[in-house]
Design an enzyme around this catalytic site. Structure first.
Site, mmCIF file in Angstrom:
data_model
loop_
_atom_site.group_PDB
_atom_site.id
_atom_site.type_symbol
_atom_site.label_atom_id
_atom_site.label_comp_id
_atom_site.label_asym_id
_atom_site.label_seq_id
_atom_site.Cartn_x
_atom_site.Cartn_y
_atom_site.Cartn_z
ATOM 1 C CD GLU A 445 -2.290 1.284 3.117
ATOM 2 O OE1 GLU A 445 -1.839 0.317 3.994
ATOM 3 O OE2 GLU A 445 -3.056 2.069 3.200
ATOM 4 C CG ASP A 519 -0.175 1.765 6.818
ATOM 5 O OD1 ASP A 519 0.977 0.939 6.906
ATOM 6 O OD2 ASP A 519 -0.411 2.720 6.178
ATOM 7 C CG ASP A 521 -4.119 2.320 8.812
ATOM 8 O OD1 ASP A 521 -4.380 1.755 8.075
ATOM 9 O OD2 ASP A 521 -2.986 3.920 9.289
ATOM 10 C CG ASP A 523 -7.206 5.235 5.296
ATOM 11 O OD1 ASP A 523 -8.410 4.686 5.760
ATOM 12 O OD2 ASP A 523 -6.455 6.033 5.050
#
Ligand code: 0RA
Length: 655
Positions: A445, A519, A521, A523
């Site tokens: 990403e 990640d 998180d 997103d």
């Protein structure tokens, strides 16, 4: 999935008068303890839960035979699992003769391998412990098992210890507490057998299976109770509509094309079928097959027969109703199945399970049965429901047009690839090896994390493809639109096996590990789910072959002296603190891959000798489909509820 399937008894026998010839295999339980994998597939968590399925299946058999209306599964605080039913109760009378003379039928069922099927009289026509192996296997793999039987006002009890050894003979312990008959089996899985992953049952796994059982057995009451510390829960599943409710459940987060669910059933000699179907306005098909209650993820003859007849019935109707003109080509099966949700469940004697994961029904006779019945009964349904039938035709015609558009778009992608030399996308940093078995593709990403990953990789076997932003939401986009997205094009070209249900071939894949690196998180979790959806929808063989992985970048870092230490997750952090009670330094929560330099990324996440990867598998195709559509579909409320409920698990969302 079961690995060993017991064959139902071929001969018929009375309830407790077995002659020696009736008993095919006279074996103690030693073989089971020596090679547990042969009987329950594995000694990991799947195998552990298999014990529950095995016991529950026996009660379900009793329900299928018409003698049981309620099954209760309880996870007790002491680590045991109890399965109770209100069936006839396992017979308790002693064998009058033969090698088991004097033993109770119950004891034989629980201590003799393959003895379970011998109880199959006429009442057990299409059943027979179809997970295959019988409760004696559960006994063999338990450190303790207690069987309590209520029959005709009396309660009987027998206990077994240390892998199925009777502690004593069967005992009458008094009057049964209720007027009904029934069976209760309580077992404690042996921690020595399940040493690798432990003996803690996972409530979600049990619940999913029990719900499916309840859907497939109309009106059967299935109660789950979790009495373990911190886990208190009680859920009852009971569906008056059976598989009609199942279809509605699968479509709940989608917009259905019409409210009705088509349903038909049929039976002949030794086989029965039940089929329910409905379309939604989406673009993907979900046909879920079951044979004797076992999910056939790889499909098989029942699903083939259904598809063949569906294509023919819908084309016939389209011609006669004018939806298709004389000059028009026939609709293809895939056009018709766009947006279809269907349950095809069959029951038959002696099911043959084939395929890589033994999840494909091989019995040829079931194909013509399903095909014949669908041809007549589904046609009848369409004629009786012209409004719905015309919607189906309209949608299929639109799908056919989209298919042709997609083909043109695909050809355009191919032409473009052919023109740009070697054909690989600019963004791909390929590996040197040409051997797919050792090659890995990291989908990373963001461009900056992509750069770090390029530095961190082993260029011989590791390729990097950075993906920017959020790729298209494939649940909502049609293939033709999706193929215009450059990120998706790069992904398809890099993997090299084509795209789409019919075209994709895992044999041509250039990498046998495709690793999503995003990640930890929100997103990151979104992009991970999008990519998983894409693979699930458009390159499913990659998932089925076990080629898709999720990298696990660490969540925490802390300093020990001058060195930075990384910790994978909350439980690793707890273990670390337990081992280093004097550690006072703070823990940083790593927000993004960008916070690591390349050495750190290599050491924690990419180096094959130190990293951990999650392999993505499709155990419960039906449920996976559902989670996907909840996460991706248009129903914002369901999505919110799901994410809130599962917030803690989102990091490991391997559907
Ligand atoms: C064989 C014969 C009979 C009942 C059962 C098996 C039976 C087995 C299990 C396993 C779990 N629950 C069960 N309930 C029933 C019927 C014997 C008779 O009464 O004729």
């Amino acid at each position: 999935m079961a690995v060993t399937k017991a064959k139902p008894a071929s001969g018929k026998s009375g309830s407790a008068t077995y002659a020696a010839k009736d008993i095919q295999v006279l074996e103690g339980l030693d073989p089971v303890r020596k090679r547990p994998g042969m009987y329950i597939g594995s000694t990991g968590l799947n195998g552990l839960h298999h014990l529950i399925w095995e016991v529950v299946d026996n009660s379900v058999d009793e329900a299928m035979a018409g003698f049981c209306t309620k099954i209760t599964i309880t996870l007790h605080e002491d680590g045991s699992c109890q399965v109770q039913d209100n069936g006839r109760g396992i017979p308790v009378d002693p064998y009058p003769s033969g090698p088991h003379k004097g033993k109770s039928a119950l004891e034989v069922v629980l201590t003799v391998l393959h003895a379970g099927g011998k109880f199959g009289g006429d009442g057990y026509k299409v059943s027979g412990g179809l997970h295959g192996v019988g409760v004696s296997v559960v006994n063999a793999l338990s450190k303790k098992l207690v069987a309590e039987i209520d029959r005709d006002g009396t309660r009987f009890k027998q206990e077994f210890v240390d892998g199925g050894k009777p502690k004593s003979k069967i005992q009458k312990i008094g009057a049964s507490s209720s007027k009904t008959n029934g069976t209760s089996i309580t077992f404690f899985p042996d921690p020595e057998i399940f040493a690798s992953e432990g003996v803690e049952f996972v409530a979600r796994t049990v619940l999913e299976r029990l719900q499916t059982i309840a859907f497939l057995n109309r009106d059967l009451e299935v109660v789950f109770e979790d009495k373990r510390a911190n886990k208190k829960d009680k859920v009852t599943y009971q569906y008056k509509g059976g598989i009609v409710d199942f279809v509605k459940h699968l479509n709940v987060s989608r917009e259905s094309l019409f409210n009705k669910v088509a349903y038909y059933e049929a039976s002949e000699s030794d086989q029965t079928l039940e089929i329910a179907l409905q379309w939604n306005t989406g673009y993907y098909e979900g046909i879920y097959g079951y044979a004797n209650g076992i999910s056939t993820i790889e499909g098989g003859m029942h699903v083939e027969g259904f598809k063949t007849a569906l294509t023919s019935v819908v084309n016939k109707y389209a011609r006669s109703s004018g939806g298709l003109k004389e000059k028009d080509e026939n609709l293809l099966g895939e056009d018709i199945r766009e947006g279809l949700t269907a349950i095809v469940t069959v029951k038959l004697r002696d099911p043959q399970f084939e395929g890589q994961t033994k999840a494909k029904l091989g019995n040829v006779s079931i194909r013509s049965f399903v095909q014949k019945e669908t041809n007549t009964k589904l046609e009848e349904w369409m004629l009786e429901n012209p409004t719905e039938a015309n919607r189906i035709i309209k949608k299929a015609v639109a799908a056919a047009q989209a298919r042709i558009a997609a083909k043109n778009a695909r050809n355009a992608v191919r032409r473009k690839t052919a023109l740009s030399g070697a054909g690989m996308p600019d963004k791909l940093k390929d590996c040197q090896s040409g051997n797919p078995a050792e090659s890995e593709l990291f989908i990373v990403e963001g461009d900056s994390a992509g750069g770090t990953a390029v530095d961190a990789r082993d260029p011989r076997t590791q390729a990097i493809l950075p993906i920017r932003g959020k790729i298209l939401n494939v649940e909502r986009a049609r293939l033709d639109k999706m193929l215009k997205n450059t990120e998706v094009q790069a992904l398809i070209t890099a993997i090299g096996g084509g795209v789409g249900n019919d075209e994709f071939s895992a044999e041509k894949a250039r990498y046998h590990k495709v690793i999503i690196l995003a990640d930890a998180d929100v997103d990151g979790s979104h992009i991970r789910t999008l990519l998983l959806t894409f693979f699930y929808r458009q390159m499913r063989p990659m998932v089925e072959s076990g080629f898709i992985y999720i990298a696990q970048p660490p969540l925490f870092s802390t300093e020990v002296g001058k060195e930075k230490t990384y910790l994978k997750d909350e439980s690793a952090k707890e273990k670390f603190l337990a081992a280093n009670p004097n550690h006072k330094k703070e823990f940083q929560r790593l927000k993004g891959l960008g916070e690591m330099d390349w050495q750190e990324l290599r050491g924690t996440t990419m180096d094959a000798t130190t990293r951990t990867l999650l392999q993505v598998n499709v155990e419960e195709a039906a449920e996976a489909e559902n989670i996907m559509s909840v996460l991706m579909g248009d129903d914002v409320e369901s999505r919110k509820a799901f994410i809130q409920k599962n917030a803690r698990d989102v990091r490991n969302l391997d559907f």
